[in-house]
Design a protein around this motif. Sequence first.
Motif, PDB file in Angstrom:
ATOM      1  N   LEU A 181       0.828  -1.204   0.000  1.00 27.74           N
ATOM      2  CA  LEU A 181       0.000   0.000   0.000  1.00 27.74           C
ATOM      3  C   LEU A 181       0.865   1.258   0.000  1.00 27.74           C
ATOM      4  CD1 LEU A 181      -2.919   1.047   0.018  1.00 27.74           C
ATOM      5  CD2 LEU A 181      -2.762   1.132   2.506  1.00 27.74           C
ATOM      6  N   ALA A 182       1.963   1.228   0.725  1.00 30.64           N
ATOM      7  CA  ALA A 182       2.866   2.381   0.735  1.00 30.64           C
ATOM      8  C   ALA A 182       3.468   2.610  -0.651  1.00 30.64           C
ATOM      9  CB  ALA A 182       3.963   2.175   1.774  1.00 30.64           C
ATOM     10  N   GLU A 183       3.916   1.540  -1.304  1.00 30.00           N
ATOM     11  CA  GLU A 183       4.490   1.664  -2.653  1.00 30.00           C
ATOM     12  C   GLU A 183       3.445   2.177  -3.644  1.00 30.00           C
ATOM     13  OE1 GLU A 183       7.798   0.193  -4.095  1.00 30.00           O
ATOM     14  OE2 GLU A 183       8.365   0.686  -2.035  1.00 30.00           O
ATOM     15  N   LEU A 184       2.241   1.630  -3.572  1.00 30.81           N
ATOM     16  CA  LEU A 184       1.172   2.045  -4.479  1.00 30.81           C
ATOM     17  C   LEU A 184       0.809   3.510  -4.255  1.00 30.81           C
ATOM     18  CD1 LEU A 184      -0.923   1.541  -6.630  1.00 30.81           C
ATOM     19  CD2 LEU A 184      -2.295   0.311  -4.940  1.00 30.81           C
ATOM     20  N   THR A 185       0.714   3.902  -2.998  1.00 32.14           N
ATOM     21  CA  THR A 185       0.411   5.300  -2.679  1.00 32.14           C
ATOM     22  C   THR A 185       1.506   6.215  -3.201  1.00 32.14           C
ATOM     23  OG1 THR A 185      -0.832   4.629  -0.716  1.00 32.14           O
ATOM     24  CG2 THR A 185      -0.072   6.914  -0.792  1.00 32.14           C
ATOM     25  N   ARG A 211       9.083   5.718   5.301  1.00 33.32           N
ATOM     26  CA  ARG A 211      10.338   5.217   4.746  1.00 33.32           C
ATOM     27  C   ARG A 211      10.593   3.745   5.057  1.00 33.32           C
ATOM     28  NH1 ARG A 211      13.306   2.924   2.413  1.00 33.32           N
ATOM     29  NH2 ARG A 211      15.537   3.152   2.167  1.00 33.32           N
ATOM     30  N   PRO A 212      10.306   3.262   6.285  1.00 29.65           N
ATOM     31  CA  PRO A 212      10.544   1.837   6.559  1.00 29.65           C
ATOM     32  C   PRO A 212       9.709   0.891   5.682  1.00 29.65           C
ATOM     33  CG  PRO A 212      10.235   3.042   8.608  1.00 29.65           C
ATOM     34  CD  PRO A 212       9.880   3.978   7.491  1.00 29.65           C
ATOM     35  N   LEU A 213       8.625   1.391   5.105  1.00 29.42           N
ATOM     36  CA  LEU A 213       7.752   0.558   4.270  1.00 29.42           C
ATOM     37  C   LEU A 213       8.113   0.630   2.793  1.00 29.42           C
ATOM     38  CD1 LEU A 213       4.279   1.427   5.878  1.00 29.42           C
ATOM     39  CD2 LEU A 213       5.699  -0.602   6.308  1.00 29.42           C
ATOM     40  N   LEU A 214       8.883   1.624   2.406  1.00 33.74           N
ATOM     41  CA  LEU A 214       9.176   1.862   0.994  1.00 33.74           C
ATOM     42  C   LEU A 214      10.464   1.177   0.560  1.00 33.74           C
ATOM     43  CD1 LEU A 214       8.361   5.683   0.835  1.00 33.74           C
ATOM     44  CD2 LEU A 214       6.964   3.806  -0.079  1.00 33.74           C
ATOM     45  N   SER A 215      10.468   0.707  -0.674  1.00 33.34           N
ATOM     46  CA  SER A 215      11.695   0.158  -1.253  1.00 33.34           C
ATOM     47  C   SER A 215      12.698   1.290  -1.444  1.00 33.34           C
ATOM     48  CB  SER A 215      11.389  -0.504  -2.595  1.00 33.34           C
ATOM     49  OG  SER A 215      10.960   0.474  -3.539  1.00 33.34           O
ATOM     50  N   HIS A 220      12.972   7.809  -5.620  1.00 28.99           N
ATOM     51  CA  HIS A 220      12.066   8.550  -6.509  1.00 28.99           C
ATOM     52  C   HIS A 220      11.340   9.648  -5.732  1.00 28.99           C
ATOM     53  CE1 HIS A 220      10.160   8.709 -10.488  1.00 28.99           C
ATOM     54  NE2 HIS A 220       9.089   9.122  -9.829  1.00 28.99           N
ATOM     55  N   CYS A 221      10.954   9.368  -4.494  1.00 31.32           N
ATOM     56  CA  CYS A 221      10.335  10.390  -3.642  1.00 31.32           C
ATOM     57  C   CYS A 221      11.258  11.598  -3.524  1.00 31.32           C
ATOM     58  CB  CYS A 221      10.057   9.848  -2.237  1.00 31.32           C
ATOM     59  SG  CYS A 221       8.708   8.691  -2.105  1.00 31.32           S
ATOM     60  N   ARG A 222      12.504  11.332  -3.225  1.00 31.89           N
ATOM     61  CA  ARG A 222      13.467  12.438  -3.064  1.00 31.89           C
ATOM     62  C   ARG A 222      13.681  13.182  -4.374  1.00 31.89           C
ATOM     63  NH1 ARG A 222      16.707   8.441  -0.741  1.00 31.89           N
ATOM     64  NH2 ARG A 222      18.260   8.951  -2.304  1.00 31.89           N
TER      65      ARG A 222
END
Length: 152
Positions: free
Chosen positions: A102-106, A136-140, A146-148
């Motif tokens: 869900l974190a990646e999809l969001t 951040r702990p949930l994201l690859s 990519h967020c940054r």
Amino acid sequence: MLAHLERVEALLASWGGRPALRAAGLCHAFYGTDGFPLQLLNLEHRADLAEAIGADAEALAYLYASCDRKATYRTFAEDDGMLLDRFTGARVQPNLGQRRDLAELTAANELDLAAISPKIRTEYGASLLGLFTRWRPLLSASAWAHCRDVLG
């Protein structure tokens, strides 16, 4: 809309997302979302979507669509993070894999919109960066980079 859905799927693929996550990315707005109320597919047709994209991908698309963002996002990265289902009012405790998906999809959804819209980056960039920093702990590593790139 189709272009956005395809970009979200491609972004998830570029981050190494598994096939079910990519399929959920392609269909993430089918049931509407907390931020996009238009339903492309009525909830009574969940079985049809599951048949088309797989049960795991459909369950993730539903989880994404059902998420009451205001009630969920603040504590979602915590080990006991709960999701409030905006359709049923039920509180759900997704497992770690579901929370990561869900974190990646969001992130893929929001970053796609921010990447193509300076207005969205200006209005929501700081709050999105704050959200994804907490998550951040949930994201690859790829999603976080990519967020940054987009928001930082």
